[in-house]
Scaffold this active site. Sequence first.
Site, PDB file in Angstrom:
ATOM      1  N   SER A 180       0.800  -1.181   0.144  1.00 37.78           N
ATOM      2  CA  SER A 180       0.145   0.051  -0.134  1.00 37.78           C
ATOM      3  C   SER A 180       0.793   1.260   0.190  1.00 37.78           C
ATOM      4  O   SER A 180       0.119   2.502  -0.277  1.00 37.78           O
ATOM      5  CB  SER A 180      -0.991   0.101   1.326  1.00 37.78           C
ATOM      6  N   HIS A 208      -5.696  -4.497   0.258  1.00 35.22           N
ATOM      7  CA  HIS A 208      -5.416  -3.256  -0.864  1.00 35.22           C
ATOM      8  C   HIS A 208      -6.020  -3.850  -2.423  1.00 35.22           C
ATOM      9  O   HIS A 208      -5.996  -3.107  -3.295  1.00 35.22           O
ATOM     10  CB  HIS A 208      -4.306  -2.616  -0.909  1.00 35.22           C
ATOM     11  N   LYS A 239     -11.568  -1.428   3.274  1.00 37.32           N
ATOM     12  CA  LYS A 239     -11.008  -0.528   2.228  1.00 37.32           C
ATOM     13  C   LYS A 239     -12.027  -0.545   1.086  1.00 37.32           C
ATOM     14  O   LYS A 239     -13.011   0.216   1.078  1.00 37.32           O
ATOM     15  CB  LYS A 239      -9.664  -1.332   1.642  1.00 37.32           C
TER      16      LYS A 239
HETATM   17  C1  LIG Z   1      -5.515  -2.475   6.124  1.00 35.60           C
HETATM   18  C2  LIG Z   1      -4.846  -3.755   6.225  1.00 35.60           C
HETATM   19  C3  LIG Z   1      -5.182  -4.759   7.080  1.00 35.60           C
HETATM   20  C4  LIG Z   1      -6.115  -4.299   8.397  1.00 35.60           C
HETATM   21  O1  LIG Z   1      -7.393  -4.420   7.775  1.00 35.60           O
HETATM   22  P1  LIG Z   1      -8.547  -3.865   8.989  1.00 35.60           P
HETATM   23  O2  LIG Z   1      -9.726  -4.852   8.223  1.00 35.60           O
HETATM   24  O3  LIG Z   1      -8.659  -2.674   8.838  1.00 35.60           O
HETATM   25  O4  LIG Z   1      -8.278  -4.509  10.280  1.00 35.60           O
HETATM   26  C5  LIG Z   1      -4.476  -5.933   7.179  1.00 35.60           C
HETATM   27  N1  LIG Z   1      -3.667  -6.173   6.085  1.00 35.60           N
HETATM   28  C6  LIG Z   1      -3.391  -5.465   5.398  1.00 35.60           C
HETATM   29  C7  LIG Z   1      -2.155  -5.984   4.225  1.00 35.60           C
HETATM   30  C8  LIG Z   1      -3.812  -4.307   5.397  1.00 35.60           C
HETATM   31  O5  LIG Z   1      -3.339  -3.347   4.345  1.00 35.60           O
END
Ligand SMILES: *Cc1c(COP(=O)(O)O)cnc(C)c1O
Length: 391
Positions: A180, A208, A239
Amino acid sequence: MKEKMRFITEEMENLKASGLYNKIRIIESAQGAWIQVDGQKVLNLCSNNYLGLANHPKLVKAAKDAIDNYGVGPAAVRSIAGTQAIHVQLDEAVAEFKKVEAALTLQGGFLANQAVILPLVGRNDTIISDELNHASIIDGARLSGAKIKVYRHNDMEHLEELLKEDNQGRVLVITDGVFSMDGDIADLPKLVELTEKYGAISMVDDAHGEGVLGEGGRGIVDHFGLHGRCDIEIGTFSKAIGTVGGFIAGSQVLIDYLKQKARPFLFSSALPAADVAATLQAITMLKEDTHLVDKLWSNGRYFQEKIKALGFDIGQPQTPITPVMLKEADIARQFSDQLFKRDIFAMAIGFPTVPRGKARIRVMISAAHSQEDLDFALEQFEQVGKEMGVI
Ligand SMILES: *Cc1c(COP(=O)(O)O)cnc(C)c1O
């Protein structure tokens, strides 16, 4: 202040002195292309709301209806009395969308990593992990007690060297799908091939990539046509899907096993029905048509082409995530402040989230942005860039 708590004040002062103290902006409106931040209406270029679903009327309606039918709280963990019919519908909808045998939805992507890693590997086993993997993978790996080996970012030759070593126990190879900070994509075809060759378990956290990569946003496995070959997919709803929650997708036997063993499933309450219903609605919309995903990509291509033409360095993103490289942390911070004065909300990202000397403004493009929004952003980037002498 109690003496025993003084170390906290000292550490906070250190953070401030080294420019690493994170001031949290307060959002006073619903999410969207334009939001209100600290009293000011600004164009939002830093959320993960890739498809603009976080405040979509259809999702809002689904959530409201679910509250009428199911109430606001799950009142239990899923393994005791917290699995409502709608949770099962979501598990099944995710499995169908992802084209896997089964899926298990949980409270978040962060927890999903813990949920899956701990039941698979322990003290006598080995995890091999990309150096840029997300904090939740790192924490899950550490909690498992397995021996952790780290390969250079997306370097499949280095991964193979580590796989060839005399590894103890079961071997689990983990990567982010989309990284990301730079917007690049894991070399999953090679990773899967190597895990097959060396008998290791493959796992991708596609937080992502969900709603972004693959047909209609089905994720990285679909993007590369690796269905049935990547052992475990982790995803998040927080996301592109616009809601909150996480999931694990894979074989039926894996999911059945996790329902017996995964501690976030067994010991933390289920997602509220409103979130589950909104998520189901989002998945239904993604199955029906791809226009939001298509818009995200065309917006991404448009913005990246134009900002490069202005003379900014954006690295080599392979997704709509656009890092605008400014190198030094204070330059990036000043740039972000100047943009904010011009009604653009784009956060600076520096060490330790990215390496020293690689500070940037990370622009998160969304399908919610109109072309006028993107043109407005480009104009402000150009003016601030010229004022600060970086282009
Ligand atoms: C944002 C993210 C998470 C966390 O996800 P949430 O649903 O916000 O707890 C886990 N792994 C990766 C790779 C992320 O980018």
